[in-house]
Design a protein around this motif. Structure first.
Motif, PDB file in Angstrom:
ATOM      1  N   SER A  28       0.830  -1.210   0.000  1.00  0.00           N
ATOM      2  CA  SER A  28       0.000   0.000   0.000  1.00  0.00           C
ATOM      3  C   SER A  28       0.862   1.257   0.000  1.00  0.00           C
ATOM      4  N   PHE A  29       1.932   1.279   0.798  1.00  0.00           N
ATOM      5  CA  PHE A  29       2.819   2.445   0.836  1.00  0.00           C
ATOM      6  C   PHE A  29       3.471   2.703  -0.515  1.00  0.00           C
ATOM      7  N   MET A  30       3.956   1.618  -1.136  1.00  0.00           N
ATOM      8  CA  MET A  30       4.578   1.772  -2.457  1.00  0.00           C
ATOM      9  C   MET A  30       3.564   2.277  -3.480  1.00  0.00           C
ATOM     10  N   TYR A  31       2.345   1.757  -3.380  1.00  0.00           N
ATOM     11  CA  TYR A  31       1.325   2.175  -4.352  1.00  0.00           C
ATOM     12  C   TYR A  31       0.978   3.661  -4.197  1.00  0.00           C
ATOM     13  N   PHE A  32       0.705   4.086  -2.968  1.00  0.00           N
ATOM     14  CA  PHE A  32       0.340   5.488  -2.747  1.00  0.00           C
ATOM     15  C   PHE A  32       1.517   6.433  -3.037  1.00  0.00           C
ATOM     16  N   ASN A  33       2.740   5.983  -2.750  1.00  0.00           N
ATOM     17  CA  ASN A  33       3.909   6.801  -3.076  1.00  0.00           C
ATOM     18  C   ASN A  33       4.032   6.998  -4.572  1.00  0.00           C
ATOM     19  N   LYS A  34       3.765   5.907  -5.327  1.00  0.00           N
ATOM     20  CA  LYS A  34       3.810   6.004  -6.783  1.00  0.00           C
ATOM     21  C   LYS A  34       2.719   6.937  -7.294  1.00  0.00           C
ATOM     22  N   VAL A  35       1.531   6.826  -6.679  1.00  0.00           N
ATOM     23  CA  VAL A  35       0.428   7.706  -7.094  1.00  0.00           C
ATOM     24  C   VAL A  35       0.752   9.163  -6.815  1.00  0.00           C
ATOM     25  N   LEU A  36       1.348   9.470  -5.647  1.00  0.00           N
ATOM     26  CA  LEU A  36       1.716  10.849  -5.313  1.00  0.00           C
ATOM     27  C   LEU A  36       2.767  11.392  -6.264  1.00  0.00           C
ATOM     28  N   GLU A  41       4.243  14.948 -10.719  1.00  0.00           N
ATOM     29  CA  GLU A  41       4.777  15.154 -12.064  1.00  0.00           C
ATOM     30  C   GLU A  41       3.715  15.730 -12.998  1.00  0.00           C
ATOM     31  N   SER A  42       2.493  15.216 -12.846  1.00  0.00           N
ATOM     32  CA  SER A  42       1.414  15.720 -13.696  1.00  0.00           C
ATOM     33  C   SER A  42       1.127  17.190 -13.397  1.00  0.00           C
ATOM     34  N   PHE A  43       1.149  17.568 -12.092  1.00  0.00           N
ATOM     35  CA  PHE A  43       0.916  18.959 -11.724  1.00  0.00           C
ATOM     36  C   PHE A  43       2.033  19.861 -12.236  1.00  0.00           C
TER      37      PHE A  43
END
Length: 283
Positions: A28-36, A41-43
């Motif tokens: 879960s931590f890796m997933y949310f870190n990747k999402v952030l 980057e998108s912002f």
């Protein structure tokens, strides 16, 4: 024996549950870190895209409500606001630095410009050169004002000289030049027939102020500025008080001289706060 086997099985189950929970938290931590990271980057790309593709002029294709809800519009508006504020602050600071040296009483303690002068009127019975109202034989109009003070009171000389009522320019450049003359006209009870004309029919006086420059390469003074007003002779016991003020810029060369002449020097009020003139180097 059976109890021992049951305890071992229970321990294994608990250990397996802890391992599964740890693995789930890590995933879960890796997933949310990747999402952030992806969102950041998108912002960043969208912000840069806003700055690159933004139209600095207001568009006509979108309504005001659509613009306010657009993130790109908000980013560019904030950027424009900060740029305009910085430019306005810089402009005010530069103008303040140029103008604080005009009058020393305006900003005490502020350093004067490199080349500047402010001379004030001083009472003197022999300090004036009289002339006719028309152009004199020396090539200028009016009467010369020679009684100026350059070192005491409100006056000052900063890398400029005062010679016989004239300011000597030390270096070439664009100068801001200003002058004010204050006149006191006698009332009808004080003025005699000669002051108003032998026939007593004259109802007023024309007050004129001239700013001249003299050049070493030219024999006749050159008129830089002129200010005038028509004043009526005051009726009653109180005198009439009038002032003329003018200012402007002129390009001057080394050894040029500035002086003031007026239409009626005998009517001037030579108080340092009422009659003065000066100049300072702009650039």
């Amino acid at each position: 024996m059976a109890v021992s086997v049951s305890l071992q099985c229970l321990g294994l189950i608990i250990l397996a549950a802890v391992l599964l929970q740890t693995i789930a938290v890590a995933v879960s931590f890796m997933y949310f870190n990747k999402v952030l990271n992806t969102m950041q980057e998108s912002f960043s790309r969208s912000s840069v895209s806003c700055l690159i593709n933004a139209n600095l002029r207001p568009g006509l294709e979108n309504s005001a409500e659509d613009k306010k809800s657009d993130p790109c519009w908000q980013v560019t508006q904030q950027l424009h606001y900060h740029i305009e504020k910085m430019m306005a602050d810089r402009f005010q600071r530069e103008m303040r630095e140029k103008l604080t040296g005009v009058m020393p009483i305006m900003s005490p303690g502020v350093p004067l410009p490199k080349v500047a002068a402010h001379v004030t009127g001083v009472t003197s019975s022999t300090g004036h050169t009289t002339a006719d109202g028309l152009r004199s034989s020396k090539g200028y109009l009016g009467e010369r004002v020679r009684a100026w003070e350059g070192e005491r009171g409100l006056s000052f000389l900063q890398n400029m000289e005062l010679r016989e009522g004239e300011l000597l320019v030390p270096r070439a450049g664009l100068y801001y030049i200003y002058a004010q003359t204050y006149f006191r006209l006698p009332s009808t009870e004080e003025a005699d027939g000669e002051a108003k004309g032998e026939t007593g029919e004259e109802e007023g006086a024309d007050l004129v102020q001239y700013i001249y420059k003299k050049m070493s390469s030219y024999t006749v003074p050159i008129l830089l500025m002129k200010s005038s007003r028509s004043a009526c002779w005051p009726r009653g016991p109180e005198p009439g008080l009038f002032s003329l003020h003018q200012a402007g810029t002129a390009f001057l060369q080394p050894a040029d001289r500035l002086f003031i002449s007026v239409s009626n020097v005998s009517a001037m009020e030579m108080d340092g706060r009422a009659s003065y003139f000066g100049a300072f180097l702009v650039g």
